[in-house]
Design an enzyme around this catalytic site. Structure first.
Site, PDB file in Angstrom:
ATOM      1  CE1 TYR A 143       0.036   1.916   4.311  1.00  0.00           C
ATOM      2  CE2 TYR A 143       0.968  -0.305   4.450  1.00  0.00           C
ATOM      3  CZ  TYR A 143       0.787   0.956   4.991  1.00  0.00           C
ATOM      4  OH  TYR A 143       1.350   1.256   6.205  1.00  0.00           O
ATOM      5  CD  GLU A 159       9.641   1.416  10.938  1.00  0.00           C
ATOM      6  OE1 GLU A 159       9.635   2.342  10.117  1.00  0.00           O
ATOM      7  OE2 GLU A 159       9.498   0.222  10.613  1.00  0.00           O
ATOM      8  CG  LEU A 203       8.073   2.174   5.299  1.00  0.00           C
ATOM      9  CD1 LEU A 203       8.260   1.280   4.078  1.00  0.00           C
ATOM     10  CD2 LEU A 203       6.596   2.355   5.604  1.00  0.00           C
ATOM     11  CE  LYS A 251       2.988   3.385   3.159  1.00  0.00           C
ATOM     12  NZ  LYS A 251       3.332   3.609   4.583  1.00  0.00           N
TER      13      LYS A 251
END
Length: 301
Positions: A41, A187, A211, A155
Site C-alpha cells: 500500500y 521506528e 520503512l 510497505k
C-alpha cells in the site's frame, strides 16, 4: 450492523478499472490480500488539490511491488490520473489518497500464484491537520521492543505488528509507540523517529529494519535549506532518552515534536528550535507544491 459499518462513506473510489462509491466496492474473499496480506500500500497526502511528493511515493510503491514480485499494473501517468479524479471533489482541503495493490484472486495456496491480475484499489480520505494546541505543547510517547518481522522496508498490507504496536500507546494514552530492536532505535508503529542533538537531525539508517518514509528525503532537503546538519546512523536507546529533541514524521503527522517518552522529559520537555524550523520549512514546501501547475501527461485510467 455496527454503526461504523452503517456510516461507510459514499465517496468515489477506484477498483480494478472502475470508479464506484466506496461503500459499494467489493472484492473476492479469495483475494490474496484478504487471505494472506499479500500486497502493498501507499498513502499520498494532497494539499491545495495537488499530491505532495507524488513521484517519491510512487517510486517507493515500485520498490515494494518489486520485493513481492508483483508487476506494477499502471503507469505513473495513470496513477496520477486516478488521484486527480478522486481528489477533485475535495477541493483544496487536505486529503490522503490510499493505494492498495494485491497479487490478485487465486485458490488459496501459500506459493506465489503466477498469471493472475493484481487487484488495484484507491480511495481518498480527509487529512485533518494536527491541532495547533497539540503542536505547541508536543506529544507523549511510550517505548516497546520491535517485535515485527525482518522486512520492515516493504510497505506491506500485513500490518498486524503495527496494529499491536500502536495499541500499546493507545492503551497508555500516548500518541505513538517508539520501538527498539536490541536497544537500537528502529521506528514507531506508523511513523519514522528522529533525534536532535547539538543542533543536528539524526535518523536510523535506511535498511530492511525500517520503512524508509518519504520524509527521509524531504527532511534531508529541508535541513539543507535551513543549514541544519543531517545524518543517518544507528541510534542507541540512551541517545534517544538523552536527545535535545525527539521528532516523529509521517504523511499525516508531517513532523511532530515528542516531549516525553515513557514519562521522561526529552530535552527541556517542550518543542524545540529544530522542530520549529523544520515545521516551518515543511509548510513552505507544501505551499510551493500546491502552487505548481498540474503536470502534463496525466491520463485517467
Amino acid at each position: 450492523m455496527h454503526p461504523l459499518t452503517a456510516a461507510l462513506p459514499s465517496t468515489l473510489c477506484y477498483l480494478d478499472g472502475e470508479y464506484t462509491a466506496l461503500k459499494d466496492a467489493r472484492i473476492s474473499v479469495l483475494d490474496r490480500g484478504f487471505i494472506f496480506g499479500d500486497g502493498v500500500y501507499e498513502v499520498v497526502p494532497v494539499y491545495g488539490g495537488q499530491p505532495f511528493c507524488f513521484d517519491e511515493h510512487m517510486a517507493r510503491l515500485d520498490r515494494s511491488l518489486a520485493e513481492l514480485q508483483i508487476a506494477n499494473p499502471l503507469t505513473l501517468a495513470q496513477w496520477r490520473g486516478i488521484v486527480m479524479r478522486l481528489v477533485e471533489a475535495g477541493g483544496d482541503a487536505p486529503q490522503a489518497v490510499y493505494f492498495q495493490i494485491t497479487r490478485g484472486v487465486a485458490p488459496r495456496d501459500h506459493a506465489m500464484t503466477r498469471g493472475v491480475h493484481p487487484t488495484v484499489f484507491v480511495m481518498v480520505n480527509p487529512l485533518p491537520p494536527v491541532a495547533d494546541a497539540v503542536r505547541a505543547k508536543g506529544v507523549a510517547c511510550v517505548s516497546a521492543a520491535d517485535f515485527r518481522w525482518q522486512k520492515a522496508h516493504i510497505k506491506s498490507t500485513s500490518l498486524l505488528g503495527a496494529v499491536l504496536a500502536r495499541q500499546i500507546s493507545v492503551e497508555a494514552g500516548a500518541a505513538e509507540t517508539i520501538m527498539f530492536r536490541d536497544e537500537w532505535l528502529s521506528e514507531a508503529s506508523s511513523s519514522n523517529v528522529w533525534i536532535v542533538k547539538d543542533g543536528g537531525l539524526v535518523g536510523p539508517p535506511k535498511d530492511h529494519l525500517v520503512l524508509t518514509g518519504i520524509r527521509y528525503g524531504l527532511l534531508e532537503r529541508l535541513c539543507a535549506e535551513r543549514g541544519i546538519p543531517f545524518a543517518l546512523r544507528r541510534i542507541s536507546r540512551s541517545e534517544v532518552f538523552g536527545a535535545d529533541e525527539l521528532l516523529l514524521s509521517s504523511a499525516s503527522k508531517e513532523v511532530l515534536p515528542v516531549v516525553t517518552l515513557d514519562g521522561q522529559a526529552i530535552g527541556n520537555g517542550r518543542p524545540g528550535p529544530i522542530y520549529q524550523a523544520l515545521y516551518a520549512a515543511y509548510q513552505e514546501a507544501k505551499q510551493r507544491n500546491a502552487e505548481q501547475p498540474h503536470k502534463q501527461g496525466a491520463t485517467t485510467a
